[in-house]
Design a protein around this motif. Structure first.
Motif, PDB file in Angstrom:
ATOM      1  N   UNK A 178       0.888  -1.116  -0.191  1.00 51.18           N
ATOM      2  CA  UNK A 178      -0.242  -0.083  -0.157  1.00 51.18           C
ATOM      3  C   UNK A 178       0.816   1.469   0.057  1.00 51.18           C
ATOM      4  N   UNK A 179       2.175   1.013  -0.118  1.00 48.90           N
ATOM      5  CA  UNK A 179       3.165   2.280  -0.331  1.00 48.90           C
ATOM      6  C   UNK A 179       3.127   3.141   0.786  1.00 48.90           C
ATOM      7  N   UNK A 180       3.552   2.516   1.781  1.00 49.39           N
ATOM      8  CA  UNK A 180       3.680   3.348   3.221  1.00 49.39           C
ATOM      9  C   UNK A 180       5.002   4.330   2.839  1.00 49.39           C
ATOM     10  N   UNK A 181       4.736   5.638   3.438  1.00 49.82           N
ATOM     11  CA  UNK A 181       5.829   6.467   3.528  1.00 49.82           C
ATOM     12  C   UNK A 181       6.289   6.697   4.708  1.00 49.82           C
ATOM     13  N   UNK A 182       5.308   6.712   5.770  1.00 51.62           N
ATOM     14  CA  UNK A 182       5.911   6.777   7.182  1.00 51.62           C
ATOM     15  C   UNK A 182       4.846   5.811   7.920  1.00 51.62           C
ATOM     16  N   UNK A 183       5.852   4.774   8.509  1.00 56.26           N
ATOM     17  CA  UNK A 183       5.072   3.698   9.299  1.00 56.26           C
ATOM     18  C   UNK A 183       5.346   4.032  10.811  1.00 56.26           C
ATOM     19  N   UNK A 287      14.668   3.300  -5.339  1.00 55.24           N
ATOM     20  CA  UNK A 287      15.749   3.028  -6.480  1.00 55.24           C
ATOM     21  C   UNK A 287      16.688   1.930  -6.148  1.00 55.24           C
ATOM     22  N   UNK A 288      16.902   1.550  -5.023  1.00 54.94           N
ATOM     23  CA  UNK A 288      17.624   0.349  -4.750  1.00 54.94           C
ATOM     24  C   UNK A 288      16.901  -0.872  -4.736  1.00 54.94           C
ATOM     25  N   UNK A 289      15.612  -0.848  -4.069  1.00 49.43           N
ATOM     26  CA  UNK A 289      14.799  -1.982  -3.738  1.00 49.43           C
ATOM     27  C   UNK A 289      13.553  -1.666  -3.697  1.00 49.43           C
ATOM     28  N   UNK A 290      12.565  -1.975  -4.427  1.00 47.37           N
ATOM     29  CA  UNK A 290      11.074  -1.781  -4.330  1.00 47.37           C
ATOM     30  C   UNK A 290      10.374  -3.135  -4.057  1.00 47.37           C
ATOM     31  N   UNK A 291      10.003  -3.716  -2.696  1.00 47.41           N
ATOM     32  CA  UNK A 291       9.549  -5.012  -2.957  1.00 47.41           C
ATOM     33  C   UNK A 291       8.310  -5.526  -3.495  1.00 47.41           C
ATOM     34  N   UNK A 292       7.595  -4.418  -3.791  1.00 45.45           N
ATOM     35  CA  UNK A 292       6.276  -4.406  -4.357  1.00 45.45           C
ATOM     36  C   UNK A 292       6.275  -3.675  -5.978  1.00 45.45           C
ATOM     37  N   UNK A 293       7.178  -3.408  -6.417  1.00 50.42           N
ATOM     38  CA  UNK A 293       7.535  -2.676  -7.585  1.00 50.42           C
ATOM     39  C   UNK A 293       8.566  -3.445  -8.369  1.00 50.42           C
ATOM     40  N   UNK A 336     -17.418  -5.715  -4.148  1.00 47.98           N
ATOM     41  CA  UNK A 336     -16.328  -6.620  -4.662  1.00 47.98           C
ATOM     42  C   UNK A 336     -15.854  -7.772  -3.852  1.00 47.98           C
ATOM     43  N   UNK A 337     -15.298  -8.633  -4.463  1.00 49.31           N
ATOM     44  CA  UNK A 337     -14.689  -9.652  -3.570  1.00 49.31           C
ATOM     45  C   UNK A 337     -13.757  -9.687  -2.555  1.00 49.31           C
ATOM     46  N   UNK A 338     -13.997 -10.221  -1.377  1.00 49.54           N
ATOM     47  CA  UNK A 338     -13.154  -9.911   0.054  1.00 49.54           C
ATOM     48  C   UNK A 338     -11.813 -10.333  -0.279  1.00 49.54           C
ATOM     49  N   UNK A 339     -11.542 -11.149  -1.221  1.00 54.05           N
ATOM     50  CA  UNK A 339     -10.170 -11.637  -1.338  1.00 54.05           C
ATOM     51  C   UNK A 339      -9.754 -10.853  -2.702  1.00 54.05           C
ATOM     52  N   UNK A 340      -8.560 -10.039  -2.456  1.00 50.35           N
ATOM     53  CA  UNK A 340      -8.125  -9.503  -3.772  1.00 50.35           C
ATOM     54  C   UNK A 340      -6.875 -10.064  -4.080  1.00 50.35           C
ATOM     55  N   UNK A 341      -6.522 -10.280  -5.285  1.00 48.96           N
ATOM     56  CA  UNK A 341      -5.456 -10.953  -6.054  1.00 48.96           C
ATOM     57  C   UNK A 341      -4.806  -9.842  -6.634  1.00 48.96           C
ATOM     58  N   UNK A 342      -3.584  -9.317  -6.280  1.00 49.28           N
ATOM     59  CA  UNK A 342      -2.934  -8.263  -7.408  1.00 49.28           C
ATOM     60  C   UNK A 342      -2.111  -8.919  -8.381  1.00 49.28           C
TER      61      UNK A 342
END
Length: 342
Positions: A178-183, A287-293, A336-342
């Motif tokens: 979900x592309x957090x910037x601040x956790x 730019x080094x590592x985006x685990x969902x990109x 929409x369905x409760x299970x989302x597959x990206x």
């Protein structure tokens, strides 16, 4: 939404108003004011800050701990309550976002909650820890998929997790997606079971640092402190003294490369850490590592995520042709369905 790219963030390291809702609220408001006076745009509080973490669950049998149950229940925070209104008003009056850790009371049950309150005093999100850890299950119920959310705010995309939710790889990956910037990761103190390295400040702050590196996001890590007054209430025997001690603070703020951004406070002391947030720096880390990109392989591994609320009771539509004598509820709108597959 216009977002501030640079601002200051604050994390709390302090002892709660233990088993005292009114004292907890008063101290929360004082710390909100202190953070705002130091120029912070957001302040984060520890896990179960109100009314303190229930440490007795680790120190004796459930029967021994029953003496704390009524007071803990009565002094836990209700989402829609005058006490919450006071805290929301403090956020609004000081123009500061607040992430509040609390034991949330919902009628007969308690939940490990985090409340994200905007600088306008509005409640952005009320989440519950998905799975209480170990002995916590004797006190708290489970959250559901609606507790996994990242929010667009004037301070960037902000998400929350509690304590050992940061040890659940799939939960972490869901938040990264979900592309957090601040956790904001809420922690208790680190003074229980000194023989268990997995419960130490060293290990759990390492987890916090790695989270920021894996997700390329800032990590705000508030922690509590165990006061002498808390020890006086909780400790009954020499054996318990060996299992649990005072202090245990380890608050920190980490950058999107995992680097600590503050000098730590003494574990025995109360205080507040302030660090500069620069959302633009996240692009360098990504730019080094985006685990969902660009650093993912969805053709090999991917995550199923159910973010739907799961209430214990849900009204169902009953067609009149099947049950003509029953009161007919309005047919729910299809979603929409409760299970989302990206």
């Amino acid at each position: 939404m216009t977002q501030a790219q640079q601002y200051k963030a604050a994390v709390v390291q302090a002892a709660p108003g233990f088993l005292d809702l009114a004292a907890s609220v008063d101290k929360t408001i004082t710390l909100i004011e202190q953070a705002a006076n130091q120029g912070a745009s957001v302040v984060a509080f520890p896990e179960a800050w109100i009314p303190g973490y229930p440490w007795w669950i680790w120190l004796g049998s459930p029967a021994w701990g029953l003496k704390f149950v009524q007071a803990y229940h009565q002094n836990s925070l209700v989402k829609d309550s005058p006490e919450m209104d006071q805290i929301r008003e403090a956020a609004r009056a000081n123009s500061i976002m607040v992430s509040l850790g609390a034991s949330e009371r919902d009628h007969g049950s308690l939940y490990l909650a985090q409340f994200l309150i905007g600088a306008d005093g509005n409640l952005i999100h009320a989440r519950r820890k998905l799975k209480p850890t170990h002995a916590e299950r004797t006190v708290f119920g489970d959250g559901d998929g609606s507790s996994l959310e990242v929010h667009d705010t004037p301070l960037g995309r902000i998400g929350n997790l509690c304590c050992w939710e940061h040890l659940q790889p799939l939960t972490k990956y869901a938040m990264f997606s979900m592309h957090e910037q601040v956790h904001i990761g809420a922690w208790p103190s680190f003074t229980c079971y000194p023989q268990a390295y997995s419960l130490s400040a060293e290990m759990n702050m390492a987890v916090s640092s790695v989270y920021s590196l894996e997700g390329q996001c800032y990590f705000l890590a508030p922690t509590a402190v165990v006061s002498q007054g808390m020890l006086d209430v909780l400790i009954d025997s020499p054996d318990q003294q060996e299992l649990f001690g005072g202090g245990g603070g380890s608050a920190m703020i980490y950058g999107p490369d995992g680097k600590p951004l503050c000098e730590p406070i003494d574990p025995q002391q109360e205080g507040m850490l302030i660090a500069d947030i620069d959302l633009g720096a996240i692009a360098v880390a990504k730019s080094f590592a985006d685990p969902v990109g660009h650093y993912s392989r969805p053709d090999v591994t991917r995550l199923l995520l159910n973010k739907k609320p799961a209430p214990p009771v849900q009204e169902l539509y009953v067609p009149t042709a099947i049950a003509p004598d029953l009161e007919v509820l309005e047919e729910p709108e299809l979603t929409e369905s409760a299970i989302v597959v990206d």
